[in-house]
Design a protein around this motif. Structure first.
Motif, PDB file in Angstrom:
ATOM      1  N   GLU A 196      -4.684  -4.503   5.406  1.00 27.02           N
ATOM      2  CA  GLU A 196      -4.137  -3.291   6.072  1.00 27.02           C
ATOM      3  C   GLU A 196      -2.760  -2.717   5.024  1.00 27.02           C
ATOM      4  O   GLU A 196      -2.847  -1.851   4.717  1.00 27.02           O
ATOM      5  CB  GLU A 196      -3.717  -3.154   7.332  1.00 27.02           C
ATOM      6  CG  GLU A 196      -5.047  -3.312   8.177  1.00 27.02           C
ATOM      7  CD  GLU A 196      -4.509  -3.459   9.755  1.00 27.02           C
ATOM      8  OE1 GLU A 196      -3.391  -3.836   9.931  1.00 27.02           O
ATOM      9  OE2 GLU A 196      -5.705  -3.518  10.414  1.00 27.02           O
ATOM     10  N   ARG A 247      -2.540   0.546   2.876  1.00 24.61           N
ATOM     11  CA  ARG A 247      -1.337   1.425   2.711  1.00 24.61           C
ATOM     12  C   ARG A 247      -0.685   1.787   1.580  1.00 24.61           C
ATOM     13  O   ARG A 247      -0.149   2.629   1.278  1.00 24.61           O
ATOM     14  CB  ARG A 247      -0.399   1.057   4.016  1.00 24.61           C
ATOM     15  CG  ARG A 247      -0.726   1.479   5.397  1.00 24.61           C
ATOM     16  CD  ARG A 247       0.191   1.181   6.373  1.00 24.61           C
ATOM     17  NE  ARG A 247       0.755  -0.044   6.468  1.00 24.61           N
ATOM     18  CZ  ARG A 247       0.725  -0.995   7.036  1.00 24.61           C
ATOM     19  NH1 ARG A 247      -0.363  -0.858   8.036  1.00 24.61           N
ATOM     20  NH2 ARG A 247       1.521  -2.237   7.009  1.00 24.61           N
ATOM     21  N   THR A 275      -2.636   4.088  -0.663  1.00 26.13           N
ATOM     22  CA  THR A 275      -2.238   5.399  -0.231  1.00 26.13           C
ATOM     23  C   THR A 275      -1.159   5.879  -0.791  1.00 26.13           C
ATOM     24  O   THR A 275      -1.066   7.083  -1.257  1.00 26.13           O
ATOM     25  CB  THR A 275      -2.661   5.430   1.358  1.00 26.13           C
ATOM     26  OG1 THR A 275      -3.990   4.979   1.558  1.00 26.13           O
ATOM     27  CG2 THR A 275      -2.394   7.020   1.768  1.00 26.13           C
ATOM     28  N   TYR A 276      -0.158   5.066  -0.424  1.00 23.34           N
ATOM     29  CA  TYR A 276       1.311   5.428  -0.914  1.00 23.34           C
ATOM     30  C   TYR A 276       1.202   5.815  -2.588  1.00 23.34           C
ATOM     31  O   TYR A 276       1.974   6.695  -2.966  1.00 23.34           O
ATOM     32  CB  TYR A 276       2.120   4.273  -0.621  1.00 23.34           C
ATOM     33  CG  TYR A 276       3.747   4.850  -0.866  1.00 23.34           C
ATOM     34  CD1 TYR A 276       4.307   5.821  -0.159  1.00 23.34           C
ATOM     35  CD2 TYR A 276       4.371   3.947  -1.712  1.00 23.34           C
ATOM     36  CE1 TYR A 276       5.652   6.058  -0.544  1.00 23.34           C
ATOM     37  CE2 TYR A 276       5.535   4.297  -2.146  1.00 23.34           C
ATOM     38  CZ  TYR A 276       6.405   5.490  -1.703  1.00 23.34           C
ATOM     39  OH  TYR A 276       7.663   5.898  -1.758  1.00 23.34           O
TER      40      TYR A 276
END
Length: 151
Positions: free
Chosen positions: A20, A24, A27-28
């Motif tokens: 996870e 993230r 995506t960042y």
């Protein structure tokens, strides 16, 4: 055996949390990368000039469509309306497009002139008002800019 199962559960939970966190972080990283896009460095004045050159005319194509025995008027979608397309890209482009009355003031309207213009009831009146709403928005957004309307 119970100790191994506990360790296995702990390791799976740790692996899930790590996965996870990786997602993230990806995506960042993508979001940060988009901030480095060269188009973001173009000043608003240049962007507005490009918009003005690209938005030659906005075409409103009204056509009659038949549903059962009733004929109704329809406006084709966003195709042919560069001011709408440009203003839908992002917040910055929308702000710049709305600050340029000239791109909203060049309009071409195609209409089947065989239509009598007769409105028989409130339902038909509401359909006409809804049909002309996008055209009204263009006229409103053109502000004090001289209009060019081709019929």
């Amino acid at each position: 055996l119970q100790d191994y199962e506990t360790d296995d559960h702990r390791l799976r939970s740790c692996r899930l949390r790590t996965t996870e966190k990786q997602e993230r972080l990806r995506t960042y990283a993508t979001q940060v990368q988009s901030l480095l896009s060269p188009i973001r460095k173009v000043p608003d004045e240049i962007l507005q000039y490009i918009f003005d050159v690209c938005c030659d005319t906005n075409t409103f194509d009204f056509f009659q469509s038949l549903y059962g025995e009733e004929a109704s008027w329809t406006l084709r979608g966003l195709r042919g309306k560069p001011a709408i397309v440009i203003s839908s890209v992002c917040l910055r482009w929308r702000r710049n497009a709305l600050s340029l009355p000239a791109i909203w003031s060049r309009i071409t309207v195609y209409w089947n002139w065989g239509y009598t213009g007769e409105i028989r009831d409130d339902h038909e009146l509401n359909n006409h008002l809804e049909l002309f709403s996008p055209l009204y928005n263009f006229i409103e957004r053109s502000q004090q800019s001289p209009m060019t309307i081709d019929l």
